[in-house]
Write an enzyme that holds these catalytic residues in place. Sequence first.
Site, mmCIF file in Angstrom:
data_model
loop_
_atom_site.group_PDB
_atom_site.id
_atom_site.type_symbol
_atom_site.label_atom_id
_atom_site.label_comp_id
_atom_site.label_asym_id
_atom_site.label_seq_id
_atom_site.Cartn_x
_atom_site.Cartn_y
_atom_site.Cartn_z
ATOM 1 N N GLY A 1 -6.338 44.384 -17.388
ATOM 2 C CA GLY A 1 -7.416 44.413 -16.418
ATOM 3 C C GLY A 1 -7.097 43.801 -15.070
ATOM 4 N N GLU A 2 -5.937 43.138 -14.928
ATOM 5 C CA GLU A 2 -5.612 42.466 -13.674
ATOM 6 C C GLU A 2 -4.966 43.436 -12.692
ATOM 7 O OE1 GLU A 2 -4.910 41.464 -16.590
ATOM 8 O OE2 GLU A 2 -5.592 39.414 -16.926
ATOM 9 N N ALA A 3 -5.382 43.343 -11.427
ATOM 10 C CA ALA A 3 -4.931 44.296 -10.415
ATOM 11 C C ALA A 3 -3.416 44.269 -10.226
ATOM 12 C CB ALA A 3 -5.634 43.998 -9.085
ATOM 13 N N LYS B 1 -1.077 43.393 -12.272
ATOM 14 C CA LYS B 1 -0.378 43.976 -13.433
ATOM 15 C C LYS B 1 -0.431 45.497 -13.389
ATOM 16 C CE LYS B 1 -1.181 40.035 -16.523
ATOM 17 N NZ LYS B 1 -1.738 39.594 -17.831
ATOM 18 N N ILE B 2 -1.618 46.028 -13.078
ATOM 19 C CA ILE B 2 -1.767 47.481 -12.986
ATOM 20 C C ILE B 2 -0.874 48.034 -11.884
ATOM 21 C CG2 ILE B 2 -3.398 49.338 -12.479
ATOM 22 C CD1 ILE B 2 -5.594 47.548 -13.649
#
Length: 440
Positions: A195-197, A199-200
């Site tokens: 869910g972390e930006a 990481k995405i």
Amino acid sequence: MAVDSMQVDSKPFSLAFTGKSKSAEHVSIRTSLVEDGHAPSPSGSELTCHEEQQAIEKLRVARRTLEDEIEIFTSELRKIGEEMHCSVECIGIIQDSEEAVATKLARQGRKRFNNKPSEGIKFLLEKKLLNKTAEDIALFLFSNQLDKKAIGDYLGEGYEFNIQVLHQFVGLQNFCQMDLVTALRTFLASFQLPGEAQKIDRMMESFAFRYCQCNPGIFSNTDTCYILSFAIIMLNTTLHNANVKFKTSVDQFISMNRDIDAGKELPPELLTQYYEAIKAEPFHYHQGTTDDLTEVFFNPDYKGWLTKEGGKHKSWRKRWFILTDNCLYYFKTPVEKEPQGIIPLENLEIRDCPMPPGSKKYCFEIMNQRVKHGTIKACKTTGDGKLVVGNHLMYRIQAASAKEKEEWMKRIRASISRNPLLEILQKRMQKVTHDIPINM
């Protein structure tokens, strides 16, 4: 006479035969005695009968001794063979036991990984079941039936080694001759996006690089693939999430992504192909996860009745409000498909609005305080259905209760707050459309 003659003649024949046999036996015995170091009798004459018997008995004893030794030797060979067979069986048992232990440890390692990825990898490294290389760990993640969320959490970590594992993991996937939608389906099926930006961002960056590597010439650069991949994932959400009321049309999708290929236009037929593929079949996510990426890409939705003050006549009218995708929409009724107004919440602020005594209660205001006397960039529909730009300096809204007011303010404030993932995407789009360097 004849009978006597026969008797006389037969005797020499018998004696001659016997003499010949004894002579050969004597030679054999003499030879044996000489070989054993026994000299013949001093007179050099034939062996006596007693000597013959001694020699024969000696040969018999030697033969029995030899036979006994052969039997002992054979028995020892048999025992050695049995011991060797037993050893082979023992080695097999030991090997089977070692394999069983390794299998058990590997199962424990997978279980630990599913519960806490870093501890699972550490356990497998300590037990010598994994080599501490990005290639080996990536193959472990790619080849085993592991929890998809755990894989995503491990690949999303920002440590240098985890990033190397991520690149190796994506490199194991073959996207050759796949269209972008099919490749995204394959990619997103191998793990669950965290869910972390940040990481995405790393994961999509790695995917875009690998896709362009497998399919050179489709896009001008990996930035185009990166942005379009995000657009497809968001399209999947807007088309298939029941909470998103306004579905993106194919023309809107083409318009939003037309100029992202290093200033060149992407073929409309290609974008139409992607749109129709998502419309026909949504992405399928793993059990135990949300049914789409709404929580990742969009702020929480909220809806309900509120009373809004008019812009020109200052009359208060009850409207059905929907909060989604950083916008506040309002309708006359919940069943209407077209909104009466749209308020983009970007860069706006919300505050409590105390009203004079005896006036309306539970009110709040939405305004733009970043620009002096600035109007809010909103739009509304006219009586004949045309969409026009609004000229509100603020929106004053009343809730039905103090609790409802607090909930709406909290939700709107969350939508107004900066979305790091959208910021990353906006920076990337700025880079490809204006070709200016940015710091990521």
